[in-house]
Scaffold this active site. Structure first.
Site, PDB file in Angstrom:
ATOM      1  N   HIS A  44      -2.909 -36.707 -23.175  1.00 12.48           N
ATOM      2  CA  HIS A  44      -2.270 -37.589 -24.150  1.00 12.48           C
ATOM      3  C   HIS A  44      -1.547 -38.765 -23.481  1.00 12.48           C
ATOM      4  O   HIS A  44      -1.631 -39.900 -23.942  1.00 12.48           O
ATOM      5  CB  HIS A  44      -1.302 -36.766 -25.014  1.00 12.48           C
ATOM      6  CG  HIS A  44      -1.131 -37.291 -26.396  1.00 12.48           C
ATOM      7  ND1 HIS A  44      -0.926 -36.482 -27.490  1.00 12.48           N
ATOM      8  CD2 HIS A  44      -1.125 -38.552 -26.882  1.00 12.48           C
ATOM      9  CE1 HIS A  44      -0.804 -37.230 -28.578  1.00 12.48           C
ATOM     10  NE2 HIS A  44      -0.918 -38.482 -28.236  1.00 12.48           N
ATOM     11  N   ASP A  51      -9.449 -37.314 -35.346  1.00  9.18           N
ATOM     12  CA  ASP A  51      -8.602 -37.388 -34.152  1.00  9.18           C
ATOM     13  C   ASP A  51      -7.242 -36.756 -34.416  1.00  9.18           C
ATOM     14  O   ASP A  51      -6.423 -37.297 -35.157  1.00  9.18           O
ATOM     15  CB  ASP A  51      -8.410 -38.857 -33.757  1.00  9.18           C
ATOM     16  CG  ASP A  51      -7.587 -38.997 -32.475  1.00  9.18           C
ATOM     17  OD1 ASP A  51      -8.206 -39.048 -31.394  1.00  9.18           O
ATOM     18  OD2 ASP A  51      -6.343 -39.035 -32.548  1.00  9.18           O
ATOM     19  N   TYR A  89       0.827 -33.402 -32.999  1.00  5.97           N
ATOM     20  CA  TYR A  89       0.858 -33.833 -34.412  1.00  5.97           C
ATOM     21  C   TYR A  89       1.211 -32.663 -35.339  1.00  5.97           C
ATOM     22  O   TYR A  89       1.490 -32.861 -36.521  1.00  5.97           O
ATOM     23  CB  TYR A  89      -0.481 -34.448 -34.859  1.00  5.97           C
ATOM     24  CG  TYR A  89      -0.927 -35.661 -34.080  1.00  5.97           C
ATOM     25  CD1 TYR A  89      -0.089 -36.303 -33.165  1.00  5.97           C
ATOM     26  CD2 TYR A  89      -2.212 -36.180 -34.250  1.00  5.97           C
ATOM     27  CE1 TYR A  89      -0.518 -37.403 -32.443  1.00  5.97           C
ATOM     28  CE2 TYR A  89      -2.639 -37.290 -33.529  1.00  5.97           C
ATOM     29  CZ  TYR A  89      -1.791 -37.890 -32.622  1.00  5.97           C
ATOM     30  OH  TYR A  89      -2.224 -38.983 -31.912  1.00  5.97           O
ATOM     31  N   LYS A 120      -5.663 -33.292 -28.064  1.00  9.32           N
ATOM     32  CA  LYS A 120      -5.050 -33.813 -26.826  1.00  9.32           C
ATOM     33  C   LYS A 120      -4.023 -32.821 -26.299  1.00  9.32           C
ATOM     34  O   LYS A 120      -3.342 -32.157 -27.081  1.00  9.32           O
ATOM     35  CB  LYS A 120      -4.345 -35.148 -27.113  1.00  9.32           C
ATOM     36  CG  LYS A 120      -5.151 -36.100 -27.986  1.00  9.32           C
ATOM     37  CD  LYS A 120      -4.490 -37.436 -28.221  1.00  9.32           C
ATOM     38  CE  LYS A 120      -5.255 -38.265 -29.237  1.00  9.32           C
ATOM     39  NZ  LYS A 120      -4.880 -38.035 -30.647  1.00  9.32           N
TER      40      LYS A 120
HETATM   41  P1  NAD Z   1      -2.597 -47.146 -37.795  1.00  9.44           P
HETATM   42  O1  NAD Z   1      -2.586 -48.429 -37.079  1.00  9.44           O
HETATM   43  O2  NAD Z   1      -3.885 -46.464 -38.062  1.00  9.44           O
HETATM   44  O3  NAD Z   1      -1.790 -47.416 -39.149  1.00  9.44           O
HETATM   45  C1  NAD Z   1      -1.526 -46.387 -40.059  1.00  9.44           C
HETATM   46  C2  NAD Z   1      -0.638 -46.918 -41.177  1.00  9.44           C
HETATM   47  O4  NAD Z   1      -1.357 -47.876 -41.951  1.00  9.44           O
HETATM   48  C3  NAD Z   1      -0.223 -45.801 -42.112  1.00  9.44           C
HETATM   49  O5  NAD Z   1       1.106 -46.024 -42.495  1.00  9.44           O
HETATM   50  C4  NAD Z   1      -1.158 -45.959 -43.293  1.00  9.44           C
HETATM   51  O6  NAD Z   1      -0.583 -45.502 -44.466  1.00  9.44           O
HETATM   52  C5  NAD Z   1      -1.373 -47.453 -43.317  1.00  9.44           C
HETATM   53  N1  NAD Z   1      -2.685 -47.803 -43.887  1.00  9.44           N
HETATM   54  C6  NAD Z   1      -3.894 -47.293 -43.568  1.00  9.44           C
HETATM   55  N2  NAD Z   1      -4.865 -47.890 -44.278  1.00  9.44           N
HETATM   56  C7  NAD Z   1      -4.274 -48.802 -45.061  1.00  9.44           C
HETATM   57  C8  NAD Z   1      -4.752 -49.729 -46.021  1.00  9.44           C
HETATM   58  N3  NAD Z   1      -6.052 -49.830 -46.279  1.00  9.44           N
HETATM   59  N4  NAD Z   1      -3.835 -50.525 -46.650  1.00  9.44           N
HETATM   60  C9  NAD Z   1      -2.531 -50.435 -46.373  1.00  9.44           C
HETATM   61  N5  NAD Z   1      -2.011 -49.571 -45.488  1.00  9.44           N
HETATM   62  C10 NAD Z   1      -2.877 -48.755 -44.831  1.00  9.44           C
HETATM   63  O7  NAD Z   1      -1.571 -46.187 -37.001  1.00  9.44           O
HETATM   64  P2  NAD Z   1      -1.571 -44.821 -36.240  1.00  9.44           P
HETATM   65  O8  NAD Z   1      -1.628 -43.674 -37.176  1.00  9.44           O
HETATM   66  O9  NAD Z   1      -0.432 -44.901 -35.318  1.00  9.44           O
HETATM   67  O10 NAD Z   1      -2.910 -44.819 -35.351  1.00  9.44           O
HETATM   68  C11 NAD Z   1      -4.139 -44.270 -35.783  1.00  9.44           C
HETATM   69  C12 NAD Z   1      -4.442 -42.958 -35.089  1.00  9.44           C
HETATM   70  O11 NAD Z   1      -4.465 -43.136 -33.669  1.00  9.44           O
HETATM   71  C13 NAD Z   1      -3.368 -41.891 -35.288  1.00  9.44           C
HETATM   72  O12 NAD Z   1      -3.403 -41.305 -36.565  1.00  9.44           O
HETATM   73  C14 NAD Z   1      -3.703 -40.949 -34.159  1.00  9.44           C
HETATM   74  O13 NAD Z   1      -4.817 -40.141 -34.489  1.00  9.44           O
HETATM   75  C15 NAD Z   1      -4.041 -41.917 -33.039  1.00  9.44           C
HETATM   76  N6  NAD Z   1      -2.870 -42.229 -32.170  1.00  9.44           N
HETATM   77  C16 NAD Z   1      -2.954 -41.873 -30.855  1.00  9.44           C
HETATM   78  C17 NAD Z   1      -1.897 -42.142 -29.991  1.00  9.44           C
HETATM   79  C18 NAD Z   1      -1.997 -41.755 -28.556  1.00  9.44           C
HETATM   80  O14 NAD Z   1      -0.981 -41.806 -27.848  1.00  9.44           O
HETATM   81  N7  NAD Z   1      -3.163 -41.401 -28.076  1.00  9.44           N
HETATM   82  C19 NAD Z   1      -0.745 -42.784 -30.469  1.00  9.44           C
HETATM   83  C20 NAD Z   1      -0.678 -43.138 -31.823  1.00  9.44           C
HETATM   84  C21 NAD Z   1      -1.771 -42.872 -32.642  1.00  9.44           C
END
Ligand code: NAD
Length: 278
Positions: free
Chosen positions: A114, A51, A56, A81
């Site tokens: 998005h 994704d 990004y 997106k």
């Molecule tokens: P997330 O909730 O996936 O959290 C990511 C964080 O958690 C990072 O800092 C990572 O280092 C940490 N992490 C991951 N695995 C871990 C583990 N096992 N132990 C400890 N820490 C860990 O947050 P996100 O990146 O905001 O969301 C996931 C994905 O969703 C994004 O990468 C993106 O692709 C998508 N997204 C979409 C939108 C949208 O508006 N559509 C907005 C935000 C994110």
């Protein structure tokens, strides 16, 4: 409950397309080595869904990671997106072409609006419908659309969105919206499923993880899947990418599913779709 079997398992979208229910998010994974390795490590480990988004600023690296992996492009479910300042009919068509070029591919598996941008998003949606009909994208959807955004959009569409990608975790369940999407055959998808890292501080999660002998990430991501929600946790570290996906050997009990649902407090870690300034 839909059957959750393995890392390459899928939910079927309303057009029959099989969408891998577990994927890798790459928001804040830096273009270049960081994202290339994250994508490569994920695909080589068995992930089949990536994704990204034009905003990004890492589509080139994502494309390179796919090409450098052991997995064929056709076996990867690739999502991007359209960003807010590219919304509108013509601008969206141009943004789609630019994303394909950066990714080095000639089609997407899913293209999303998005963020909701009022009337303009209706024109954006028409562009997505055209791209879908021209078979340049296998499925189309929206992101950050609350119920009223969907109720505004749906009467004007020819093709109902296949996806709504929303902030979703135990502090922000929005069950009414989830039910509305399910009732309309719009597959729900979780962004920030790990609460951008805040989930790891919750005592209740520590207790549950200990009891199941799993990690907090595995518990919350398994909860997503058991609720029928596609999930795309982000990490760029190989060990975490692998560990996060190790959740197909256990099941969360009904009582614990309810306990996780009950943590809901309508708390966002990301922007509010009703009040954002970008
Ligand atoms: P997330 O909730 O996936 O959290 C990511 C964080 O958690 C990072 O800092 C990572 O280092 C940490 N992490 C991951 N695995 C871990 C583990 N096992 N132990 C400890 N820490 C860990 O947050 P996100 O990146 O905001 O969301 C996931 C994905 O969703 C994004 O990468 C993106 O692709 C998508 N997204 C979409 C939108 C949208 O508006 N559509 C907005 C935000 C994110």
């Amino acid at each position: 409950m839909k059957k959750i079997t393995n890392l390459q398992g899928t939910f079927e979208l309303h057009n029959g397309v099989q969408m891998p229910y577990f994927g890798l998010g790459v928001y804040l994974s830096k273009d270049g080595n960081e994202v290339i390795h994250a994508v490569k490590d994920a695909l080589n480990h068995g992930y089949r869904h990536i994704d990204t988004a034009s905003i990004y600023d890492n589509e080139e690296g994502v494309g390179q990671g796919i090409r450098e992996s052991e997995v064929d492009r056709k076996d990867v479910f690739l999502v991007s997106k359209v960003w807010n300042n590219d919304q509108g009919y013509d601008a969206t068509l141009r943004a789609f072409d630019a994303s394909l070029k950066r990714l080095g591919t000639d089609y997407l598996d899913l293209y999303l609006i998005h963020w909701p941008k009022g009337e303009l998003s209706k024109d954006t949606w028409k562009a997505l419908e055209r791209l879908y009909k021209e078979k340049r994208v296998r499925s189309i959807g929206v992101s950050n659309f609350l119920k009223h955004h969907l109720e505004d959009l749906l009467p004007s569409v020819e093709i109902v969105p296949m996806i709504n990608q929303m902030e979703f975790h135990p502090y922000l369940v929005q069950q009414e919206l989830l039910d509305f999407c399910n009732a309309n055959n719009i597959q729900y998808e979780a962004w920030s499923p790990l609460m951008q890292g805040h989930i790891f501080d919750l005592e209740v999660m520590k207790e549950m993880a200990h009891r199941y002998n799993k990690t907090i990430a595995q518990i919350v991501l398994r909860w997503d899947l058991q609720k029928g929600v596609v999930t795309i946790p982000k990490s760029s570290k190989k060990e975490r990418i692998i560990a996060n996906a190790d959740l197909f050997d256990f099941e969360i009990s009904e009582a614990d599913m309810k306990a996780l649902n009950a943590l809901d407090r309508g708390k966002r870690f990301g922007p509010d779709p009703d009040n954002f300034d970008f």
